[in-house]
Design an enzyme around this catalytic site. Sequence first.
Site, mmCIF file in Angstrom:
data_model
loop_
_atom_site.group_PDB
_atom_site.id
_atom_site.type_symbol
_atom_site.label_atom_id
_atom_site.label_comp_id
_atom_site.label_asym_id
_atom_site.label_seq_id
_atom_site.Cartn_x
_atom_site.Cartn_y
_atom_site.Cartn_z
ATOM 1 N N ASP A 80 0.823 -1.215 0.000
ATOM 2 C CA ASP A 80 0.000 0.000 0.000
ATOM 3 C C ASP A 80 0.857 1.265 0.000
ATOM 4 O O ASP A 80 2.020 1.233 0.415
ATOM 5 C CB ASP A 80 -0.900 0.031 1.247
ATOM 6 N N GLU A 81 0.249 2.335 -0.441
ATOM 7 C CA GLU A 81 0.797 3.686 -0.304
ATOM 8 C C GLU A 81 2.275 3.764 -0.695
ATOM 9 O O GLU A 81 3.070 4.399 -0.016
ATOM 10 C CB GLU A 81 0.628 4.180 1.143
ATOM 11 N N ALA A 82 2.621 3.120 -1.817
ATOM 12 C CA ALA A 82 4.020 3.130 -2.256
ATOM 13 C C ALA A 82 4.278 4.432 -3.028
ATOM 14 O O ALA A 82 4.632 4.426 -4.203
ATOM 15 C CB ALA A 82 4.307 1.898 -3.102
#
Length: 500
Positions: A311-313
Amino acid sequence: MTSAATQAQAAAAPIDSVIPAPVSVTAVPNANYTVTSSTQIRAAAGATGVADLLAGVLRRSTGFALPVSQSTGDGISLQLSGADPQVGTEGYQLDVSTTGVLIKAATVAGLFNGTQTLRHLLPAKIESSTVQSGPWTVPGARILDYPRFAYRGAMLDVARHFFTPDIVKRYIDEIALYKVNYLHLHLADDQGWRIVIDSWPRLATVGGSTQVGGGAGGFYTKAQYSDIVSYAAARNITVIPEIDMPGHTNAALASYAELNCNGVAPPLYTGTDVGFSSFCVSKAVTYQFIDDVVRELAAITPGPYIHIGGDEAQSTSDADYKTFMNKVLPIVTKYGKQAIGWHEVAKVNPPTSVTPQFWGTGRSDSAVASAAGRGNKILMSPANKAYLDMKYTSSTPIGQDWAGKIEVKTGYDWNPGAYVTNVGEAAVRGVEGPLWTETVKTRQDIEFLAFPRLPGLAELGWSPWSKHNWDAYKQRLAAQGPRWQAMGVNFYRSTQVSWP
Ligand code: TNX
């Protein structure tokens, strides 16, 4: 305790007080059973572990001996034969008559679930850890029950704040009562790495040395992790370890300079920002590292899944993200596990063995819908419904609110099998309630956010949609209040529920 509260704990439980609501409950008149000092617990060979756990709960509050044996006869019986085939691998039948309570299932898991229902059918003070006075009456009933989804999960973030094995075990006890069968442990994030990896020891000793706010942090030894895994397994809960990557990796990057593209280890991080860290996608050592971590984790994880985050890379380009996942997903397969990833993983068209975990706040996501269309199963954790770290209201003390406020009714009133466009019932693996811990520091904080919302998610995962009814649910939920008091659970007294 007020005398009203004492009465609520002593009252016989009505037959329709079980959460999650069973598939079918029929009252049987004049068939109440009362547990007494001469009650015996009789278990099929193979089911004595479940019987011992039940006896442990009942002995504390009743003070009765409740001997467990492999025998047949009156009293409480757990049988591994003769159940209706509809019960499948996790369901059970429970019959109360004047001479006893008979639970039948095809598996030990089914018997365990039946014993959790039995706890709900006894007076609330059965959950007390000290001896109380009876009578311990179970209402006459016939129950047939099995789950809607194979996966009912809870996630605990032990990276932002570390929680001891004892706190994790207590959470396991609390969620098992609602037939939750997966515990996802978020073991690594920017602020901490919480599991020993022998081939990369600084992950724990350096990466585990702090947490949000700068406290001491901590980590699990492999023995402690395995102990949590077995404690959970005895309660029909499979542990899923998560190592979040390629973002959310500052603790690992701070532990080993060579994992950074520039070869320089950043400082440890104790704030709450997200999206600033990334593994170095172009370096070979990154994949040797991940291979070692996944190999060691797989070796101590008997369950089928490893969660690889994803997530949220925000510090990884889309192209790099794809390159990265296409190298990491086969590593999980190589060690005999199936990957779960936060739903961004759907963008790389992962093989159908991969489970994207939907955490959006909307009702549509084209990559997730396409994955479902290709045959991937989706795990449902919509952040504005299922996130246990969201505040209930603007005035409740802990939690975040980026996905909205989630009062008890909001958390209950959605249908996981018809929520995301083009992700129908058959494409859903189940539901999970993530509890992120940026603002959560204690066992009491965990309980305040999980209760009473977690039982609602558990019901969404277990009970048939035809049983979904907020007005009926909130009555059943109210009846949990005295149970949580008896257990010492620090729950939120939502004004949406008429607590006794
Ligand atoms: C988003 S949800 C995150 C986490 C935070 C959480 C706080 C998701 C997959 N990532 O890193 O802890 O919000 O609510």
